[in-house]
Design a protein around this motif. Structure first.
Motif, short mmCIF file in Angstrom:
data_model
loop_
_atom_site.label_atom_id
_atom_site.label_comp_id
_atom_site.label_asym_id
_atom_site.label_seq_id
_atom_site.Cartn_x
_atom_site.Cartn_y
_atom_site.Cartn_z
N LEU A 185 0.55 -1.19 0.10
CA LEU A 185 -0.26 -0.22 0.36
C LEU A 185 0.93 1.39 0.21
N LYS A 186 0.43 2.07 -0.40
CA LYS A 186 1.13 3.36 -0.61
C LYS A 186 0.94 4.29 0.06
N SER A 187 2.05 4.79 1.35
CA SER A 187 1.78 5.83 2.65
C SER A 187 1.26 6.66 2.10
N ARG A 188 0.01 7.33 3.02
CA ARG A 188 -0.55 8.26 2.64
C ARG A 188 -1.11 9.50 4.52
N ASN A 189 -1.30 10.75 4.98
CA ASN A 189 -1.14 10.88 6.00
C ASN A 189 -2.21 11.00 6.90
N GLY A 190 -2.71 9.96 7.05
CA GLY A 190 -3.90 9.48 7.19
C GLY A 190 -4.10 9.68 9.26
#
Length: 396
Positions: A185-190
């Motif tokens: 999965l691509k990391s994001r600032n969730g």
């Protein structure tokens, strides 16, 4: 664990209001949201929109105006109401009784008077919710690179795939988190965004910050870009986030960085199981002994909640299992086998080990670790599906 109580503290800004706020803040099993009147929209206690379990209303000499602001229509408060106010004022007592006050405490209020009543409210709320609370398992390296992240990722994945538990995996490493790569999965600032907006976060809004793996495992992580300092993350925000996660999931698995501060201490305090991951060297043994002492000593966490995981275990290791048992009296010690080839392949492909090689020795060992750590995971499956877990949190 029992759900800590979410308390909404309301009143005009005053010394008594500040004193009650400080008094409640000392108790870990309470999450206090202070709402001083005149700062933004005043809460209407008979039509409450805030999420809470109990209301503490602090009244002073201007109590008539306060009641008028908080109750725009005659009727009881939406949640159990405890009132703190001037003593020997019969008119005040009659007024708060009309609004359903459960108890009244004369100023100056004492912790020995107020806290036991709130504790009874907490027990009643816990029973009303069916006694359910998400089990929190925290993985933490005793020394860097010991394998806590891999364990957290695969532990959470197996909880979903084998035990059919609604599970969320929280990557608490804000600067160098790598858990999304374990699932391709691509990391994001969730995680960062969820912490920023946690005051308005609910279960529905939470879904916008999660990444969901094909297995059904939910992941909440921070993107690698940008700089977030540990001191920027306040324990209150972490606690509120855990409360929302607790409402939506049966299991919460946390990959916690090797650091003790107020935020990580709050996570450890909330954890049902703390897995301290180490390896078979003298340096690892020294560090895990020190970390265990900090967790059980300075943080006051019971040793029954701590499990030391000796990763990549070998019977031929220079530091033996008896060495760990001698150094860590009264601490449960478990081992995980060394399966470097399959672990490396799992990480590089972004495929959880249990999905890639379910019969691998390490897969079976993590599965057994979960079985022995969680109380009757199969037996409570039906009741867990029927009953939804609710909020829980820590307040230091």
């Amino acid at each position: 664990m029992r759900h800590p109580l979410r308390v909404l503290l309301v009143g005009e800004p005053s010394p008594p209001f500040s004193e009650v706020e400080a008094l409640l803040a000392e108790h870990r099993q309470m999450l206090v949201s202070a709402r001083p009147l005149g700062v933004g929209a005043d809460p209407i206690l008979s039509e409450l929109s805030e999420v809470c379990d109990a209301i503490v209303l602090v009244l002073t000499g201007n109590w008539r105006s306060t009641l008028q602001s908080c109750f725009r229509k005659e009727g009881p408060a939406a949640k159990p109401l405890l009132v703190v106010g001037p003593a020997e004022d019969l008119e005040l007592l009659r007024a708060v009784m009309r609004y359903g006050a459960r108890d009244f405490f004369p100023l100056p209020v004492k912790a020995d008077d107020l806290v036991p009543v709130l504790d009874r409210v907490a027990k009643e709320e816990h029973e009303r919710r069916g006694g359910l609370s998400a089990e929190v398992t925290t993985c933490m390296n005793a020394k860097g690179g010991s394998g806590a992240s891999f364990l957290a990722a695969n532990y959470a994945h197996i909880l979903v795939k084998s035990f059919e538990k609604r599970t969320v995996l929280l990557d608490f490493e804000l600067q160098f988190g790598s858990l999304p790569t374990y699932f391709n999965l691509k990391s994001r600032n969730g995680l960062i965004r969820a912490l920023e907006l946690v005051d308005s976060l609910d279960v529905t809004a939470l879904q916008g910050y999660l990444q969901v793996h094909a297995s059904g495992l939910a992941l909440l992580a921070a993107a690698a870009e940008g700089l977030v300092l540990p001191e920027d993350v306040h324990e209150d925000r972490v606690a509120k986030l855990l409360a929302v996660l607790d409402e939506a999931y049966e299991r919460i698995v946390i990959d916690l960085p090797r650091r003790i501060d107020q935020a990580t201490a709050a996570v450890l305090d909330r954890s049902d199981h703390i897995l301290l991951v180490t390896q078979q060297t003298v340096a690892h043994l020294h560090d895990v002994k020190r970390l265990t002492s900090m967790v059980t000593g300075q943080l006051g966490i019971g040793p029954d909640r701590v499990i030391v995981i000796v990763n990549r275990f070998s019977k031929q290791g220079e530091v033996t299992l008896p060495d760990f048992r001698e150094a860590l009296a009264n601490i449960r010690i478990e081992t995980l086998p060394n399966d470097y080839r399959e672990v490396s392949r799992s990480i590089n492909l972004g495929v959880p080990l249990f999905e890639l090689e379910p019969r691998a020795q390490l897969s079976r060992r993590i599965l057994e670790l979960i079985r022995t750590t969680h109380a009757k995971p199969e037996a409570d499956a039906e009741s867990a599906r029927a009953k939804k877990p609710w909020m829980s949190l820590i307040r230091r």
